[in-house]
Design a protein around this motif. Structure first.
Motif, PDB file in Angstrom:
ATOM      1  N   VAL A   1       1.772 -12.129  -5.917  1.00  0.00           N
ATOM      2  CA  VAL A   1       2.384 -11.901  -4.590  1.00  0.00           C
ATOM      3  C   VAL A   1       1.783 -12.824  -3.529  1.00  0.00           C
ATOM      4  CG1 VAL A   1       3.165  -9.537  -4.980  1.00  0.00           C
ATOM      5  CG2 VAL A   1       0.874  -9.925  -4.105  1.00  0.00           C
ATOM      6  N   LYS A   2       0.562 -13.272  -3.747  1.00  0.00           N
ATOM      7  CA  LYS A   2      -0.040 -14.216  -2.792  1.00  0.00           C
ATOM      8  C   LYS A   2       0.773 -15.519  -2.774  1.00  0.00           C
ATOM      9  CE  LYS A   2      -4.312 -16.716  -1.773  1.00  0.00           C
ATOM     10  NZ  LYS A   2      -4.189 -18.056  -2.380  1.00  0.00           N
ATOM     11  N   ILE A   3       1.155 -15.985  -3.953  1.00  0.00           N
ATOM     12  CA  ILE A   3       1.935 -17.225  -4.034  1.00  0.00           C
ATOM     13  C   ILE A   3       3.358 -17.004  -3.519  1.00  0.00           C
ATOM     14  CG2 ILE A   3       2.791 -19.049  -5.590  1.00  0.00           C
ATOM     15  CD1 ILE A   3      -0.260 -19.069  -5.118  1.00  0.00           C
ATOM     16  N   MET A   4       3.905 -15.816  -3.771  1.00  0.00           N
ATOM     17  CA  MET A   4       5.238 -15.519  -3.215  1.00  0.00           C
ATOM     18  C   MET A   4       5.205 -15.636  -1.699  1.00  0.00           C
ATOM     19  SD  MET A   4       6.358 -12.176  -5.408  1.00  0.00           S
ATOM     20  CE  MET A   4       5.974 -12.074  -7.145  1.00  0.00           C
ATOM     21  N   GLY A   5       4.197 -15.043  -1.097  1.00  0.00           N
ATOM     22  CA  GLY A   5       4.051 -15.122   0.363  1.00  0.00           C
ATOM     23  C   GLY A   5       3.782 -16.543   0.821  1.00  0.00           C
ATOM     24  N   ALA A   6       2.944 -17.243   0.054  1.00  0.00           N
ATOM     25  CA  ALA A   6       2.593 -18.623   0.422  1.00  0.00           C
ATOM     26  C   ALA A   6       3.832 -19.514   0.421  1.00  0.00           C
ATOM     27  CB  ALA A   6       1.541 -19.166  -0.545  1.00  0.00           C
ATOM     28  N   LEU A   7       4.745 -19.272  -0.516  1.00  0.00           N
ATOM     29  CA  LEU A   7       5.967 -20.095  -0.592  1.00  0.00           C
ATOM     30  C   LEU A   7       6.846 -19.886   0.640  1.00  0.00           C
ATOM     31  CD1 LEU A   7       6.814 -19.763  -4.379  1.00  0.00           C
ATOM     32  CD2 LEU A   7       6.580 -21.930  -3.138  1.00  0.00           C
ATOM     33  N   LEU A   8       7.052 -18.627   1.003  1.00  0.00           N
ATOM     34  CA  LEU A   8       7.899 -18.347   2.163  1.00  0.00           C
ATOM     35  C   LEU A   8       7.223 -18.831   3.450  1.00  0.00           C
ATOM     36  CD1 LEU A   8      10.683 -17.246   2.174  1.00  0.00           C
ATOM     37  CD2 LEU A   8       9.774 -14.938   2.485  1.00  0.00           C
ATOM     38  N   ASN A   9       5.918 -18.682   3.496  1.00  0.00           N
ATOM     39  CA  ASN A   9       5.161 -19.192   4.644  1.00  0.00           C
ATOM     40  C   ASN A   9       5.300 -20.714   4.730  1.00  0.00           C
ATOM     41  OD1 ASN A   9       3.135 -18.873   6.795  1.00  0.00           O
ATOM     42  ND2 ASN A   9       1.806 -19.981   5.383  1.00  0.00           N
ATOM     43  N   ALA A  10       5.263 -21.380   3.583  1.00  0.00           N
ATOM     44  CA  ALA A  10       5.402 -22.837   3.566  1.00  0.00           C
ATOM     45  C   ALA A  10       6.809 -23.241   4.020  1.00  0.00           C
ATOM     46  CB  ALA A  10       5.107 -23.379   2.169  1.00  0.00           C
ATOM     47  N   VAL A  11       7.830 -22.495   3.582  1.00  0.00           N
ATOM     48  CA  VAL A  11       9.199 -22.778   4.043  1.00  0.00           C
ATOM     49  C   VAL A  11       9.245 -22.698   5.566  1.00  0.00           C
ATOM     50  CG1 VAL A  11      11.557 -21.855   4.116  1.00  0.00           C
ATOM     51  CG2 VAL A  11      10.364 -22.032   1.923  1.00  0.00           C
ATOM     52  N   LYS A  12       8.668 -21.650   6.120  1.00  0.00           N
ATOM     53  CA  LYS A  12       8.692 -21.483   7.574  1.00  0.00           C
ATOM     54  C   LYS A  12       7.908 -22.601   8.279  1.00  0.00           C
ATOM     55  CE  LYS A  12       8.077 -17.403   9.372  1.00  0.00           C
ATOM     56  NZ  LYS A  12       9.198 -17.164  10.290  1.00  0.00           N
ATOM     57  N   ASN A  13       6.782 -22.976   7.709  1.00  0.00           N
ATOM     58  CA  ASN A  13       5.994 -24.053   8.325  1.00  0.00           C
ATOM     59  C   ASN A  13       6.731 -25.390   8.271  1.00  0.00           C
ATOM     60  OD1 ASN A  13       3.866 -22.475   9.149  1.00  0.00           O
ATOM     61  ND2 ASN A  13       2.696 -22.767   7.271  1.00  0.00           N
ATOM     62  N   VAL A  14       7.438 -25.632   7.179  1.00  0.00           N
ATOM     63  CA  VAL A  14       8.227 -26.871   7.065  1.00  0.00           C
ATOM     64  C   VAL A  14       9.308 -26.891   8.148  1.00  0.00           C
ATOM     65  CG1 VAL A  14       9.944 -28.048   5.626  1.00  0.00           C
ATOM     66  CG2 VAL A  14       7.795 -27.287   4.616  1.00  0.00           C
ATOM     67  N   THR A  15      10.027 -25.776   8.284  1.00  0.00           N
ATOM     68  CA  THR A  15      11.128 -25.760   9.255  1.00  0.00           C
ATOM     69  C   THR A  15      10.588 -25.880  10.681  1.00  0.00           C
ATOM     70  OG1 THR A  15      11.187 -23.324   9.285  1.00  0.00           O
ATOM     71  CG2 THR A  15      12.680 -24.451   7.756  1.00  0.00           C
ATOM     72  N   LYS A  16       9.458 -25.254  10.927  1.00  0.00           N
ATOM     73  CA  LYS A  16       8.833 -25.383  12.265  1.00  0.00           C
ATOM     74  C   LYS A  16       8.438 -26.834  12.522  1.00  0.00           C
ATOM     75  CE  LYS A  16       6.444 -21.162  12.218  1.00  0.00           C
ATOM     76  NZ  LYS A  16       5.105 -20.595  12.074  1.00  0.00           N
ATOM     77  N   LYS A  17       7.822 -27.442  11.519  1.00  0.00           N
ATOM     78  CA  LYS A  17       7.353 -28.828  11.649  1.00  0.00           C
ATOM     79  C   LYS A  17       8.518 -29.766  11.942  1.00  0.00           C
ATOM     80  CE  LYS A  17       4.407 -32.108   9.211  1.00  0.00           C
ATOM     81  NZ  LYS A  17       3.577 -32.346   8.014  1.00  0.00           N
TER      82      LYS A  17
END
Ligand code: 5GP
Ligand code: ZN
Length: 110
Positions: A56-72
């Motif tokens: 679940v840590k990686i599941m969260g990390a993936l969605l967090n990374a998606v959000k960080n990419v879109t923010k960037k």
């Protein structure tokens, strides 16, 4: 995993320009973009698909990374797709989130 193209990208055996990187994930442009912006977000660790992803840590990390990419990239309107299994269109068996943006995206998908 040996012979996995996305493992080779993640561990920099194949040089790529990362749009984003953190401890668990990297993001890079799709080789064959289906929209003006088409980014793939993957975990550095190999999981063949969402079926095999059990952390679940990686599941969260993936969605967090998606959000960080879109923010960037200052993207507010986008589609996130995870194809799981051959019949659903998965071709690369290292889990990846597609992030598509920059054109109207039809719904429902084909
Ligand atoms: P799938 O069909 O598995 O959901 O998506 C695989 C995606 O990976 C496709 O959109 C394809 O264009 C992309 N792809 C396949 N090989 C490579 C590669 O070597 N580099 C990059 N950047 N993208 C790739
Ligand atoms: Zn892999």
């Amino acid at each position: 995993m040996q012979d996995c193209i996305f493992c080779k990208i993640a561990n920099k055996e194949i040089p790529s320009n990362f749009v984003y990187e953190d401890e668990d994930c990297v993001a890079f442009n799709d080789l064959n973009p289906q929209a003006p912006t088409h980014i793939l977000v993957i975990p550095k660790k190999h999981y063949a698909s969402l079926n095999e992803l059990d952390d679940v840590k990686i599941m969260g990390a993936l969605l967090n990374a998606v959000k960080n990419v879109t923010k960037k990239l200052n993207i507010t309107d986008y589609r996130t797709v995870v194809n799981t299994g051959k019949q659903a269109g998965q071709e690369v068996f290292h889990i990846h989130f597609h992030v598509l943006s920059g054109r109207p995206l039809n719904w429902p998908p084909g």
